[in-house]
Design an enzyme around this catalytic site. Structure first.
Site, PDB file in Angstrom:
ATOM      1  N   THR A  26      32.784  40.722  42.350  1.00 15.92           N
ATOM      2  CA  THR A  26      32.988  42.167  42.518  1.00 15.92           C
ATOM      3  C   THR A  26      34.424  42.520  42.153  1.00 15.92           C
ATOM      4  O   THR A  26      34.679  43.519  41.476  1.00 15.92           O
ATOM      5  CB  THR A  26      32.664  42.587  43.966  1.00 15.92           C
ATOM      6  N   GLY A  92      34.513  32.461  47.765  1.00 17.75           N
ATOM      7  CA  GLY A  92      35.141  31.952  46.539  1.00 17.75           C
ATOM      8  C   GLY A  92      36.316  31.026  46.824  1.00 17.75           C
ATOM      9  O   GLY A  92      36.957  30.522  45.901  1.00 17.75           O
ATOM     10  N   GLU A  98      43.974  35.873  50.082  1.00 16.45           N
ATOM     11  CA  GLU A  98      43.380  37.202  50.299  1.00 16.45           C
ATOM     12  C   GLU A  98      43.891  37.803  51.607  1.00 16.45           C
ATOM     13  O   GLU A  98      44.209  38.992  51.683  1.00 16.45           O
ATOM     14  CB  GLU A  98      41.854  37.092  50.332  1.00 16.45           C
TER      15      GLU A  98
HETATM   16  C1  5RP Z   1      36.454  35.113  47.644  1.00 17.91           C
HETATM   17  C2  5RP Z   1      35.881  36.187  48.488  1.00 17.91           C
HETATM   18  C3  5RP Z   1      34.990  37.163  47.818  1.00 17.91           C
HETATM   19  O1  5RP Z   1      35.471  38.452  48.050  1.00 17.91           O
HETATM   20  C4  5RP Z   1      33.610  37.032  48.377  1.00 17.91           C
HETATM   21  O2  5RP Z   1      33.184  35.694  48.244  1.00 17.91           O
HETATM   22  C5  5RP Z   1      32.623  37.968  47.667  1.00 17.91           C
HETATM   23  O3  5RP Z   1      32.397  37.515  46.373  1.00 17.91           O
HETATM   24  P1  5RP Z   1      31.513  38.293  45.333  1.00 17.91           P
HETATM   25  O4  5RP Z   1      32.218  39.573  45.022  1.00 17.91           O
HETATM   26  O5  5RP Z   1      31.435  37.360  44.150  1.00 17.91           O
HETATM   27  O6  5RP Z   1      30.160  38.542  45.952  1.00 17.91           O
HETATM   28  O7  5RP Z   1      36.119  36.297  49.654  1.00 17.91           O
HETATM   29  O8  5RP Z   1      37.197  34.197  48.402  1.00 17.91           O
END
Ligand code: 5RP
Length: 216
Positions: A26, A92, A98
């Protein structure tokens, strides 16, 4: 729906600002949209090496967090988010950076499709970044809390650490559990974002993008 939520976040980016940028599919849509307005921002702070690479490829200046005194918004996805805008993040593996970049930002804007909205956090395994030598100790403490930790195989974070993904937790008090897990020696970061939840959720749905603000 992810792309629509990501595009909607552009309206929250003040002209001339430094933007905090998250990690994941995203967030990647958001980076692409940011590329289209790159002349209108000063630059971006990345929450991972992958995000930094993508930003640079689009010609967006990537700044070090320590060189930035003001960052009005941080934009990132989530693995799960509640109506109170508490989140599980770290699918991720970028949860530590983050959380740091999000902590510095004036506003945390979560962009997500509506599959991420949940009543209670915990169906998605909770990621915990751990110093490698503490793996067994931290795993034992997480079992005492009712979880089933599993090592994310073959994975190292950008900080050189491991991730334990914890299943089986029904997280009724996200803020309390965030504190409790943070107290375990060897834990770098728990992927609960409840003490500093999102301020705004841009939720991609089949009917369009809904804006939800933190109830406080
Ligand atoms: C990465 C994260 C991402 O924001 C979370 O995994 C959502 O991922 P995606 O947008 O691919 O669904 O926390 O560490």
């Amino acid at each position: 729906m992810k792309a629509a939520a990501a595009r909607a976040a552009i309206a929250h980016v003040p002209a001339g600002s430094v933007v905090g940028v998250g990690t994941g599919s995203t967030a990647n849509y958001f980076i692409d949209a940011l590329g289209e307005i790159r002349g209108r921002i000063e630059g971006a702070v990345a929450s991972s090496e992958a995000t930094a690479t993508r930003l640079k490829a689009l010609g967006i200046p990537v700044l070090e967090l320590n060189d930035v005194s003001e960052m009005p918004v941080y934009v990132d996805g989530a693995d799960e988010i509640t109506a109170n805008l508490a989140m599980i993040k770290g699918g991720g593996g970028a949860l530590t950076r983050e959380k740091i970049v999000g902590a510095v930002a004036g506003k945390f804007i979560c962009i997500a499709d509506d599959s991420k909205l949940v009543d209670v956090l915990g169906r998605f395994p909770l990621p915990v970044e751990v110093i490698p030598m503490a793996q067994a100790h931290v795993a034992r403490q997480l079992v005492k809390l009712g979880g089933q930790p599993v090592l994310r195989a073959g994975f190292r974070t950008d900080n050189g650490n491991i991730i334990l993904d914890v299943r089986g937790l029904k997280i009724v008090d996200p803020s309390g559990l965030e504190s409790e897990i943070n107290q375990i020696a060897g834990v770098v970061t728990v992927g609960l974002f409840a003490k500093r939840p999102a301020d705004v959720l841009l939720l991609g749905t089949a009917g369009g993008v809904e804006t939800r603000c933190h109830p406080a």
